[in-house]
Scaffold this motif. Structure first.
Motif, PDB file in Angstrom:
ATOM      1  N   LEU A 103       1.078  -1.616   0.355  1.00 48.98           N
ATOM      2  CA  LEU A 103       0.627  -0.176  -0.048  1.00 48.98           C
ATOM      3  C   LEU A 103       0.767   1.430   0.099  1.00 48.98           C
ATOM      4  N   ILE A 104       0.597   2.235  -0.650  1.00 45.87           N
ATOM      5  CA  ILE A 104       1.627   3.377  -0.937  1.00 45.87           C
ATOM      6  C   ILE A 104       0.004   4.673  -0.266  1.00 45.87           C
ATOM      7  N   VAL A 105       0.241   5.143   0.826  1.00 41.08           N
ATOM      8  CA  VAL A 105      -0.314   6.234   1.714  1.00 41.08           C
ATOM      9  C   VAL A 105       0.692   7.715   1.092  1.00 41.08           C
ATOM     10  N   TRP A 200      -6.927   3.757  11.426  1.00 37.38           N
ATOM     11  CA  TRP A 200      -8.142   3.415  11.167  1.00 37.38           C
ATOM     12  C   TRP A 200      -8.349   2.375   9.754  1.00 37.38           C
ATOM     13  N   THR A 201      -9.107   3.485   9.194  1.00 33.90           N
ATOM     14  CA  THR A 201      -8.438   2.927   7.296  1.00 33.90           C
ATOM     15  C   THR A 201      -7.856   1.908   7.707  1.00 33.90           C
ATOM     16  N   ILE A 202      -6.486   2.105   7.936  1.00 37.98           N
ATOM     17  CA  ILE A 202      -5.311   1.105   7.268  1.00 37.98           C
ATOM     18  C   ILE A 202      -5.509  -0.187   7.512  1.00 37.98           C
ATOM     19  N   LEU A 203      -6.144   0.388   9.202  1.00 33.17           N
ATOM     20  CA  LEU A 203      -6.597  -1.093   9.688  1.00 33.17           C
ATOM     21  C   LEU A 203      -7.778  -1.721   8.859  1.00 33.17           C
ATOM     22  N   LEU A 204      -8.417  -1.177   8.199  1.00 35.47           N
ATOM     23  CA  LEU A 204      -9.718  -2.034   7.429  1.00 35.47           C
ATOM     24  C   LEU A 204      -9.075  -2.793   6.635  1.00 35.47           C
TER      25      LEU A 204
END
Length: 234
Positions: A103-105, A200-204
């Motif tokens: 994933l790239i953020v 939280w979004t990355i956890l999902l």
């Protein structure tokens, strides 16, 4: 082992591994620090494999170095001239291919990327934007929201596409505006939401609750459609 059994084994194996994350930054890196803290505390099952900055003076670089995370700075050429976006993208693309993230953020990354770069990165790319998309794309969102007399404001995490701030929205956090808010105070309030929404979004994503392949929840029998909205009034 059948093909279906093999696929199931691979899926389980990936699920048990930390999500490999690369982060692109331009500024202070407060959201990067939130991810570093969550990673180091074990609260977020990720491995930040590297940080790319397009500014040599970004404090985010110091944050990454203090956490012993690899850093690549692509801001100026050897002659001292600021890199064009094309030159930056060429270097960043090579670096991302080397790191091979899952994933790239984009966390406070302030350059507009080309469609060629976006379409050829080795992993899905998400961006944190300070507005309730699709409203208020672009810059100066806090002042624009106040000027328009909006009742609500917040931040969004969306998939990066060639069109600016137009990719599918995954999650949003919102707050109600106060008559006392100005652009500076609203920025601080929204930043608090960002620090909650991003991990939280990355956890999902890491737990495979949100699928970036299908842009949906993996089990939608009980979950609402995307984007998932949080009302976090602070």
């Amino acid at each position: 082992m059948s093909k279906s059994d093999s696929s199931s084994f691979v899926a389980k194996d990936i699920k048990n591994k930390p999500l490999r994350v690369a982060v692109l930054v331009s500024g202070s890196g407060s959201n990067l620090q939130v991810l570093i803290d969550a990673m180091q505390s074990g609260k977020l099952p990720i491995e930040i494999v590297g940080v790319i900055s397009n500014r040599a003076d970004a404090y985010a670089i110091t944050r990454a170095q203090q956490a012993h995370i690899p850093v690549a700075i692509f801001s100026h050429t050897d002659s001292g001239k600021r890199m064009t976006i094309k030159t930056f993208e060429r270097h960043a693309s090579v670096q991302l291919q080397d790191w091979q993230p899952d994933l790239i953020v984009l966390a406070g990354f302030m350059r507009v990327l080309s469609s060629d770069f976006i379409n050829n990165v080795p992993a899905p790319m998400i961006n944190l934007h300070p507005s309730l998309l699709p409203a208020y794309k672009g810059l100066d969102t806090h002042q624009r929201v106040i000027t328009a007399g909006e009742r609500y404001h917040g931040c969004s995490i969306h998939v990066v596409t060639a069109e600016l701030d137009a990719g599918a929205v995954l999650t949003q956090a919102l707050l109600s505006l106060s008559a006392k808010d100005n652009a500076a105070s609203l920025q601080k309030r929204v930043q608090k939401l960002e620090h909650q929404l991003l991990p939280w979004t990355i956890l999902l994503i890491a737990k495979q609750v949100i699928s970036l392949d299908t842009l949906s929840f993996t089990n939608n029998d009980y979950l609402p459609s995307l984007p998932l909205k949080l009302f976090l009034d602070n």
